[in-house]
Design an enzyme around this catalytic site. Structure first.
Site, PDB file in Angstrom:
ATOM      1  N   ALA A 156       4.544   8.442  -6.588  1.00 47.29           N
ATOM      2  CA  ALA A 156       4.115   7.784  -7.828  1.00 47.29           C
ATOM      3  C   ALA A 156       4.108   8.770  -8.987  1.00 47.29           C
ATOM      4  O   ALA A 156       4.625   8.475 -10.084  1.00 47.29           O
ATOM      5  CB  ALA A 156       2.729   7.166  -7.644  1.00 47.29           C
ATOM      6  N   SER A 192      -1.728  19.068  -6.206  1.00 53.24           N
ATOM      7  CA  SER A 192      -2.341  20.075  -5.358  1.00 53.24           C
ATOM      8  C   SER A 192      -1.598  20.146  -4.033  1.00 53.24           C
ATOM      9  O   SER A 192      -1.611  19.194  -3.257  1.00 53.24           O
ATOM     10  CB  SER A 192      -3.812  19.702  -5.128  1.00 53.24           C
ATOM     11  OG  SER A 192      -4.290  20.353  -3.988  1.00 53.24           O
ATOM     12  N   LYS A 240      20.274   0.501   3.220  1.00 52.87           N
ATOM     13  CA  LYS A 240      19.446  -0.576   3.777  1.00 52.87           C
ATOM     14  C   LYS A 240      19.935  -1.912   3.225  1.00 52.87           C
ATOM     15  O   LYS A 240      19.998  -2.100   2.012  1.00 52.87           O
ATOM     16  CB  LYS A 240      17.982  -0.333   3.376  1.00 52.87           C
ATOM     17  CG  LYS A 240      17.057  -1.456   3.782  1.00 52.87           C
ATOM     18  CD  LYS A 240      15.609  -1.134   3.467  1.00 52.87           C
ATOM     19  CE  LYS A 240      14.732  -2.351   3.700  1.00 52.87           C
ATOM     20  NZ  LYS A 240      13.337  -2.129   3.314  1.00 52.87           N
ATOM     21  N   LEU A 256      -0.601   4.305  -5.023  1.00 53.74           N
ATOM     22  CA  LEU A 256      -1.701   3.955  -4.118  1.00 53.74           C
ATOM     23  C   LEU A 256      -3.046   3.937  -4.839  1.00 53.74           C
ATOM     24  O   LEU A 256      -3.978   3.262  -4.396  1.00 53.74           O
ATOM     25  CB  LEU A 256      -1.734   4.937  -2.943  1.00 53.74           C
ATOM     26  CG  LEU A 256      -0.466   4.940  -2.061  1.00 53.74           C
ATOM     27  CD1 LEU A 256      -0.540   6.056  -1.016  1.00 53.74           C
ATOM     28  CD2 LEU A 256      -0.274   3.589  -1.383  1.00 53.74           C
ATOM     29  N   GLY A 278       6.866 -18.081 -11.629  1.00 54.14           N
ATOM     30  CA  GLY A 278       6.978 -17.108 -12.728  1.00 54.14           C
ATOM     31  C   GLY A 278       8.002 -16.041 -12.385  1.00 54.14           C
ATOM     32  O   GLY A 278       9.066 -16.330 -11.845  1.00 54.14           O
TER      33      GLY A 278
HETATM   34  C1  LIG Z   1       1.526   3.743   6.430  1.00 50.46           C
HETATM   35  C2  LIG Z   1       2.238   3.603   5.129  1.00 50.46           C
HETATM   36  C3  LIG Z   1       3.602   3.326   5.112  1.00 50.46           C
HETATM   37  C4  LIG Z   1       4.268   3.133   3.897  1.00 50.46           C
HETATM   38  N1  LIG Z   1       5.594   2.796   3.879  1.00 50.46           N
HETATM   39  C5  LIG Z   1       6.187   2.478   2.709  1.00 50.46           C
HETATM   40  C6  LIG Z   1       7.538   2.067   2.636  1.00 50.46           C
HETATM   41  O1  LIG Z   1       8.247   2.029   3.639  1.00 50.46           O
HETATM   42  N2  LIG Z   1       8.048   1.728   1.441  1.00 50.46           N
HETATM   43  C7  LIG Z   1       7.323   1.800   0.299  1.00 50.46           C
HETATM   44  O2  LIG Z   1       7.817   1.430  -0.766  1.00 50.46           O
HETATM   45  N3  LIG Z   1       6.065   2.253   0.323  1.00 50.46           N
HETATM   46  C8  LIG Z   1       5.481   2.583   1.485  1.00 50.46           C
HETATM   47  N4  LIG Z   1       4.207   3.039   1.499  1.00 50.46           N
HETATM   48  C9  LIG Z   1       3.538   3.323   0.244  1.00 50.46           C
HETATM   49  C10 LIG Z   1       4.044   4.663  -0.304  1.00 50.46           C
HETATM   50  O3  LIG Z   1       3.795   5.661   0.663  1.00 50.46           O
HETATM   51  C11 LIG Z   1       3.348   5.019  -1.602  1.00 50.46           C
HETATM   52  O4  LIG Z   1       3.433   3.955  -2.499  1.00 50.46           O
HETATM   53  C12 LIG Z   1       4.006   6.205  -2.254  1.00 50.46           C
HETATM   54  O5  LIG Z   1       4.158   7.259  -1.348  1.00 50.46           O
HETATM   55  C13 LIG Z   1       3.193   6.673  -3.430  1.00 50.46           C
HETATM   56  O6  LIG Z   1       2.047   7.360  -3.033  1.00 50.46           O
HETATM   57  P1  LIG Z   1       1.214   8.040  -4.186  1.00 50.46           P
HETATM   58  O7  LIG Z   1       2.090   8.974  -4.941  1.00 50.46           O
HETATM   59  O8  LIG Z   1       0.497   7.000  -4.931  1.00 50.46           O
HETATM   60  O9  LIG Z   1       0.088   8.871  -3.379  1.00 50.46           O
HETATM   61  P2  LIG Z   1       0.194  10.252  -2.585  1.00 50.46           P
HETATM   62  O10 LIG Z   1       1.495  10.462  -1.940  1.00 50.46           O
HETATM   63  O11 LIG Z   1      -1.023  10.310  -1.715  1.00 50.46           O
HETATM   64  O12 LIG Z   1       0.056  11.369  -3.708  1.00 50.46           O
HETATM   65  C14 LIG Z   1      -1.180  11.691  -4.285  1.00 50.46           C
HETATM   66  C15 LIG Z   1      -1.021  12.945  -5.110  1.00 50.46           C
HETATM   67  O13 LIG Z   1      -2.252  13.213  -5.764  1.00 50.46           O
HETATM   68  C16 LIG Z   1      -2.600  14.561  -5.553  1.00 50.46           C
HETATM   69  N5  LIG Z   1      -4.054  14.689  -5.623  1.00 50.46           N
HETATM   70  C17 LIG Z   1      -4.999  13.930  -5.027  1.00 50.46           C
HETATM   71  N6  LIG Z   1      -6.232  14.396  -5.315  1.00 50.46           N
HETATM   72  C18 LIG Z   1      -6.047  15.466  -6.119  1.00 50.46           C
HETATM   73  C19 LIG Z   1      -6.924  16.401  -6.746  1.00 50.46           C
HETATM   74  N7  LIG Z   1      -8.243  16.359  -6.592  1.00 50.46           N
HETATM   75  N8  LIG Z   1      -6.373  17.380  -7.484  1.00 50.46           N
HETATM   76  C20 LIG Z   1      -5.028  17.486  -7.648  1.00 50.46           C
HETATM   77  N9  LIG Z   1      -4.162  16.634  -7.085  1.00 50.46           N
HETATM   78  C21 LIG Z   1      -4.659  15.652  -6.325  1.00 50.46           C
HETATM   79  C22 LIG Z   1      -2.030  14.890  -4.188  1.00 50.46           C
HETATM   80  O14 LIG Z   1      -1.911  16.270  -3.985  1.00 50.46           O
HETATM   81  C23 LIG Z   1      -0.694  14.185  -4.278  1.00 50.46           C
HETATM   82  O15 LIG Z   1       0.228  14.993  -4.979  1.00 50.46           O
HETATM   83  C24 LIG Z   1       3.545   3.268   2.691  1.00 50.46           C
HETATM   84  C25 LIG Z   1       2.199   3.617   2.718  1.00 50.46           C
HETATM   85  C26 LIG Z   1       1.539   3.771   3.922  1.00 50.46           C
HETATM   86  C27 LIG Z   1       0.094   4.143   3.927  1.00 50.46           C
END
Ligand SMILES: Cc1cc2nc3c(=O)[nH]c(=O)nc-3n(C[C@H](O)[C@H](O)[C@H](O)COP(=O)(O)OP(=O)(O)OC[C@H]3O[C@@H](n4cnc5c(N)ncnc54)[C@H](O)[C@@H]3O)c2cc1C
Length: 514
Positions: A26, A49, A88, A343, A441
């Site tokens: 994200a 981090s 895919k 997320l 929609g």
């Molecule tokens: C089991 C599972 C399977 C999935 N499979 C799919 C899939 O097949 N297809 C799909 O589209 N999506 C899938 N997803 C969703 C997908 O993984 C997420 O949408 C995507 O990886 C984005 O995650 P994110 O960047 O929001 O969070 P994260 O990857 O958790 O990144 C969070 C970031 O915030 C940072 N952070 C957190 N706290 C702090 C702090 N205090 N200080 C500094 N940095 C911090 C972390 O270091 C990290 O860089 C899946 C999710 C899960 C749980």
């Protein structure tokens, strides 16, 4: 975009300082898009981090990801090589209707509409008369996926064959690294460190700065919360609540494990139903990603891990990694001067690979509504309205998979017995009785997607549209056979998926590591 230092006060006339908190998929997708689209007048800083790391999953996509790549000018084959991607064409659902049954939710069309009347009406009449095969026999993506073949662009045999839409499976870690390079080349500044404290304006409550464990302060005007399930800014500092959907989607845990690469990687994701959840299989060039999603009220972590490992195609490359979650969404994804993306904004389990797409639509909404230093409540309300609509419609689609089942296990019985959201109940009823499906929609999944899952899990409508009811039986049979023959002959000309990759976007071997 200006690459000037973003810390410190910029004043009302200075550049808009955007701070992205978090560097998972994200964070880096957001930073890459902001870096690409915003010019003078903006600065973008991303804080991540390494110690905390990312969720490390999220490797299957839907075709809309190609629009993101195209908008940013990312070459598809370069991206595929960098991320060990495979193609895919569909998701195969195994055992969702009854154990042992399988169907594909393929991208693209199924059959061809005739005038006003959608194909699925002809198919359901053909099915009742015993003339039609499974719906996948009339979808080119489905036929190619089952044959393990791949092709891009114009059809080879006939103008009556549609192009195949495709998406990718890719390595999430390599994708973030790829986007980081892209974003930094466009002026995004990266700061490494753990956010320890969040400073807020005493009057408005808006965030003014993030303070890292090192003491460094990152000041900003607009904060994008990409901190994953933690939702550090949106939930923590801003107090936006969480709308819990676990009464509809009760799976609350996952175990992820990589396994060794296989030679003939399939051009589709597989989602196999098990006793208290389901297992994904995502083939990449250098390994296969696997995971078990399950409901802790119906099984144990040990049983889920054992069953996951027993259902791999090849040896595991690591121990299963646990992930916990609660399905649902943020009450407000944009609150004050914080917008949650990824997320941090909510979670729907990955059955239809929608999370990365939701990141993409959030970025597009942010760019459309691009707030300045003065942010209005009207803009926030519109953002949150669109976000809620999108999440609720996808939620219904995912609940559909669970609800329409004929499996014997207690978990699946509970899924059959649950009280559905009204929006979903009405939809299933309309299809079951009259064969009608309508897109609401600008929701993500259209008629063809709803049709494939409802039909795939065993619903054959009681009646069809009047036009389909009047077609001569012999004509209907001929129509269905012609379509199937056309698509099969086309697919026979396509190369094997692995050969297609080797020719266009084969990646260097990485030693099979996760
Ligand atoms: C089991 C599972 C399977 C999935 N499979 C799919 C899939 O097949 N297809 C799909 O589209 N999506 C899938 N997803 C969703 C997908 O993984 C997420 O949408 C995507 O990886 C984005 O995650 P994110 O960047 O929001 O969070 P994260 O990857 O958790 O990144 C969070 C970031 O915030 C940072 N952070 C957190 N706290 C702090 C702090 N205090 N200080 C500094 N940095 C911090 C972390 O270091 C990290 O860089 C899946 C999710 C899960 C749980």
């Amino acid at each position: 975009m200006s690459s000037t230092e973003t810390s410190g006060s910029a004043g009302p006339s200075g550049p808009l300082r955007i701070v992205v908190a978090g560097g998972g998929t994200a964070g880096w997708m957001t930073a890459a898009a902001l870096g690409h689209f915003l010019d003078r007048g903006f600065t973008v800083t991303l804080v991540e981090s390494e110690e905390i790391g990312t969720v490390g999953v999220g490797e299957a996509t839907i075709p809309q990801i190609r629009m993101f790549n195209q908008a940013l000018g990312i070459d598809e084959d370069a991206f595929s090589r960098a991320t060990q991607a495979t193609f895919k064409l569909a998701i195969e659902f195994v055992g969702w209707g009854r154990p042992g049954e399988r169907y594909m939710h393929a991208f693209g069309d199924v059959g061809r509409d005739v005038g006003l009347c959608a194909f699925h009406h002809y198919w359901s009449r053909g099915r009742r008369l015993g003339l039609a095969g499974p719906h996948g026999d009339y979808a080119i993506n489905d036929i190619a996926a089952r044959a393990g073949r791949m092709h891009r662009g114009a059809p080879l045999t006939s103008r009556n064959v549609p192009e195949m839409p495709h998406a990718f499976h890719f390595d999430a870690g390599l994708y973030a690294a790829f986007l980081r390079q892209f974003a930094e080349a466009r002026g995004v500044v990266r700061r490494e460190g753990k956010i320890g404290e969040v400073r807020q304006d005493a009057q408005s409550g808006d965030i003014t700065a993030l303070v890292l464990a090192s003491g460094e302060e990152i000041a900003g005007d607009l904060f994008i919360d990409c901190t994953g399930f933690r939702g550090l800014l949106i939930g923590g500092a801003m107090g936006s609540g969480y709308v819990d959907w676990s009464h509809w989607l009760p799976c609350d845990r996952a175990l992820a494990v990589p396994s060794a690469r296989v030679e003939n990687f399939t051009p589709y994701t597989r989602a196999t139903a098990h006793d208290a959840g389901w297992q994904w299989r995502i083939p990449l060039q250098h390994r296969t990603g696997n995971g078990r999603v399950y409901c802790s009220a119906f099984t144990t972590d040990e049983a889920a891990a054992e069953s996951l490992l027993a259902h791999l195609d090849a040896p595991a490359l690591a121990d299963p990694r646990p992930i916990r979650f609660t399905t649902g969404r943020r009450a407000e994804a944009w609150r004050g001067n914080v917008i949650a993306v990824g997320l941090a904004s909510g979670f729907l389990e990955p059955l239809e690979s929608t999370s990365i797409h939701l990141i993409q639509t959030a970025i597009s909404r942010i760019l459309k509504l691009l707030p300045g230093k003065e942010q209005t409540q009207a803009a926030r309300d519109e953002y949150n309205r669109q976000f809620t609509f999108e999440m609720e419609r996808i939620r219904d689609f995912i609940v559909l998979h669970y609800h329409v089942n004929q499996r014997p296990e207690p978990f699946w019985q509970a899924m059959r017995d649950m009280a559905l959201p009204d929006t979903l109940k009405d939809r299933i009823e309309l299809f079951r009785t009259n064969g009608h499906i309508f897109r609401h929609g600008d929701e993500l999944f259209g008629e063809v997607g709803w049709f494939q899952v409802m039909a795939g899990q065993g619903i054959v409508p009681e009646r069809s549209h009047g036009l389909a009811e009047t077609i001569d039986e012999a004509d209907l049979k001929g129509y269905l056979e012609t379509l199937n023959g056309l698509y099969r002959r086309e697919v026979e000309r396509y190369p094997a998926h692995a050969d297609f990759i080797a020719r266009h976007c084969g990646a260097p071997a990485l030693g099979g590591a996760a």
